[in-house]
Write an enzyme that holds these catalytic residues in place. Structure first.
Site, PDB file in Angstrom:
ATOM      1  N   SER A  43       0.846  -1.216   0.000  1.00  0.00           N
ATOM      2  CA  SER A  43       0.000   0.000   0.000  1.00  0.00           C
ATOM      3  C   SER A  43       0.867   1.247   0.000  1.00  0.00           C
ATOM      4  CB  SER A  43      -0.876   0.069   1.254  1.00  0.00           C
ATOM      5  OG  SER A  43      -1.703  -1.029   1.386  1.00  0.00           O
ATOM      6  N   ARG A 276      -3.408  -3.730 -18.891  1.00  0.00           N
ATOM      7  CA  ARG A 276      -2.053  -4.037 -18.415  1.00  0.00           C
ATOM      8  C   ARG A 276      -1.515  -5.366 -18.906  1.00  0.00           C
ATOM      9  NH1 ARG A 276      -2.358  -1.996 -12.208  1.00  0.00           N
ATOM     10  NH2 ARG A 276      -2.591   0.136 -12.871  1.00  0.00           N
TER      11      ARG A 276
HETATM   12  C1  SIN Z   1      -2.503   0.385  -9.665  1.00  0.00           C
HETATM   13  O1  SIN Z   1      -1.915  -0.679  -9.603  1.00  0.00           O
HETATM   14  O2  SIN Z   1      -3.716   0.477  -9.427  1.00  0.00           O
HETATM   15  C2  SIN Z   1      -1.787   1.629 -10.108  1.00  0.00           C
HETATM   16  C3  SIN Z   1      -0.433   1.352 -10.621  1.00  0.00           C
HETATM   17  C4  SIN Z   1       0.137   2.515 -11.395  1.00  0.00           C
HETATM   18  O3  SIN Z   1       0.193   3.608 -10.876  1.00  0.00           O
HETATM   19  O4  SIN Z   1       0.542   2.320 -12.539  1.00  0.00           O
END
Ligand code: SIN
Length: 482
Positions: A43, A276
């Site tokens: 976190s 992603r």
């Molecule tokens: C996320 O994992 O929700 C955000 C990751 C990022 O800032 O690319």
């Protein structure tokens, strides 16, 4: 037999553990975490923000649609609807805990957009330092709260059980001294498994220790095969790599190959902001063919110190200036959608044992998590679980011996490094049956030597059983059913 006034034990000092602990008051809580200052959690490293439908043009239903699309509709629909409906209350609660979210020049909350979101709905605190800002604020509240007793520098390496119920934990401090703590309930908020991989954006403590402990106690697991890989960790030597936030691509950064060609051109209609898993596989493929991948953020306008202070500072510390030159990037294990199976309240299948945050799987993320839904889940589910436990009846503890379920020995360092590389090669962004089988066999051989191998075996088993691609689980040998 006695009705004991025992504390609720929360294991883990990330956002989910802190939200649970704070919301469980006035019941007494003992918060146990490995790091002394509670800063070792994933976190605290989160660079994304929190997704919430706050714009008048936006709705929780639209947020839910995006969450389900990202999760390949493998999600629990009721959980998704509930999470997205609770998001604005979560933001208000965080503000009441003194989290200062970024505002625009009119004084309104600034709403950013990230991959997979059809609307600008991401709130940030301190630019790309949202996770750290949340942890700092919630930790200060927990340390000031009369009902929370904080203990850092301890690992929870065993669970105390009586007649099939978890009734406490065994802790181990840095000198190897053990202590048993009886508990009204035990909450695992220990984070994910990224650090089991050779390359991860997670901190070293995100090694699956809580998941392994829950499995050792007989708790059911769910969706273990779904691991999200972030496409842009900084490609520097090491195991736990600095993340380069996706928000940079949202602000105009481009992925390039060694020849300066746009990496995602012709691969996906959303280009650099494709899901992603799509971007990670593309980056992985170029690297597997011997090339390198670069993130060119030199055209990103605005105040880097204010918007991207974390990325800027980390890159400079590694000798790169993202304002002047492209950054080398690599995929890295980022988030585990699977975990200990829980109901909506956080109950595992073992009475007395609860799980919340990344270690848990309540089905909300499906086969792939939508950006900026994880801090949200930690806050919303942690608050729900804390309130549940605050009102729970005191458990009955019998004057009988307790059984100790241990996580067991850790693998020796050399074997652990082999395991990290093995998972990276066989269970990374691209998977196929032969490597999964071979890796599973190696883990079976290593299993008696350490808990990490037993956990990896469980992960690999789930990956082998899901024979078709879905969400973040890409089977190169089977393709995608859709
Ligand atoms: C996320 O994992 O929700 C955000 C990751 C990022 O800032 O690319």
């Amino acid at each position: 037999m006695r009705h004991a006034h025992l504390p609720i034990v929360v294991v883990g000092g990330g956002v989910a553990g802190l939200a649970t602990a704070l919301s469980a008051g006035p019941a007494s809580v003992r918060l146990l975490c490995r790091a002394h200052d509670g800063c070792g959690s994933a976190s605290a490293l989160a660079q994304g923000g929190i997704a919430a439908a706050l714009d008048p043009q936006d709705t929780p239903a639209a947020h839910a649609i995006d969450t389900l699309a990202a999760g390949a509709h493998h999600n629990d629909v009721a959980m998704v609807q509930w999470l997205t409906a609770e998001a604005s209350a979560a933001i208000a609660w965080l503000q009441a805990q003194a989290v200062a979210f970024d505002r625009d020049s009119a004084g309104d909350l600034q709403l950013g957009r990230e991959g997979g979101h059809g609307q600008a709905r991401i709130v940030h605190a301190g630019g790309d330092a949202s996770g750290a800002a949340l942890v700092l604020a919630l930790r200060a509240q927990a340390q000031a709260a009369a009902h929370v007793q904080w203990r850092g520098g301890v690992d929870v390496d065993g669970l105390l059980m009586q007649e099939g119920r978890v009734v406490g934990v065994r802790t181990c401090d840095e000198r190897g001294r053990h202590e048993q703590v009886e508990a009204a309930a035990v909450v695992l908020a220990t984070g994910g498994i990224g650090a089991l991989y050779a390359r991860t954006s997670n901190p070293p403590g995100a090694d699956g220790a809580g998941l392994a402990l829950g499995l050792a106690a007989g708790a059911e697991a769910r969706d273990l095969e779904f691991v999200q890989f972030h496409p842009t960790a900084l490609d520097v030597p090491g195991h736990c790599l600095p993340l380069v936030t996706e928000a940079l691509r949202g602000a105009g950064a481009r992925l390039l190959d060694d020849h300066g060609h746009a990496l995602m051109a012709g691969i996906h209609p959303q280009g650099d902001l494709a899901p992603r898993d799509v971007v990670s596989r593309r980056v992985a493929a170029v690297r597997a063919a011997g090339g390198r991948v670069w993130l060119d953020a030199t055209a990103v306008a605005g105040d880097w110190e204010q918007r991207f202070p974390t990325v800027l500072a980390t890159c400079l510390a590694h000798g790169f200036d993202p304002r002047l030159a492209a950054l080398p990037v690599t995929p890295a294990a980022h988030f585990h959608m699977g975990g200990l199976a829980t109901d909506a309240d956080g109950r595992t299948s073992v009475p007395g044992l609860y799980a919340v945050g990344e270690v848990a799987c309540n089905g909300v993320h499906g086969a792939n998590r939508l950006a900026s839904n994880s801090l949200l889940e930690g806050v919303v589910c942690g608050r729900r679980l804390g309130r549940l436990l605050a009102n729970a009846d005191a458990p009955v503890i019998r004057d009988e011996p307790m059984q100790l379920v241990e996580r067991g020995n850790s693998l020796p360092a050399a074997q652990l490094a082999v395991l990290h590389e093995l998972l990276w090669q066989a269970a990374g962004p691209v998977r196929e049956s032969t490597s999964l089988r071979d890796a599973w066999r190696i883990c079976t051989a290593l299993a008696p030597a350490g808990w990490q191998a037993r956990l990896a075996k469980a992960l690999l088993r789930a990956m082998r059983l899901r024979r078709q691609s879905l969400g973040a689980h890409w089977r190169e040998d089977r393709g995608c059913p859709h």
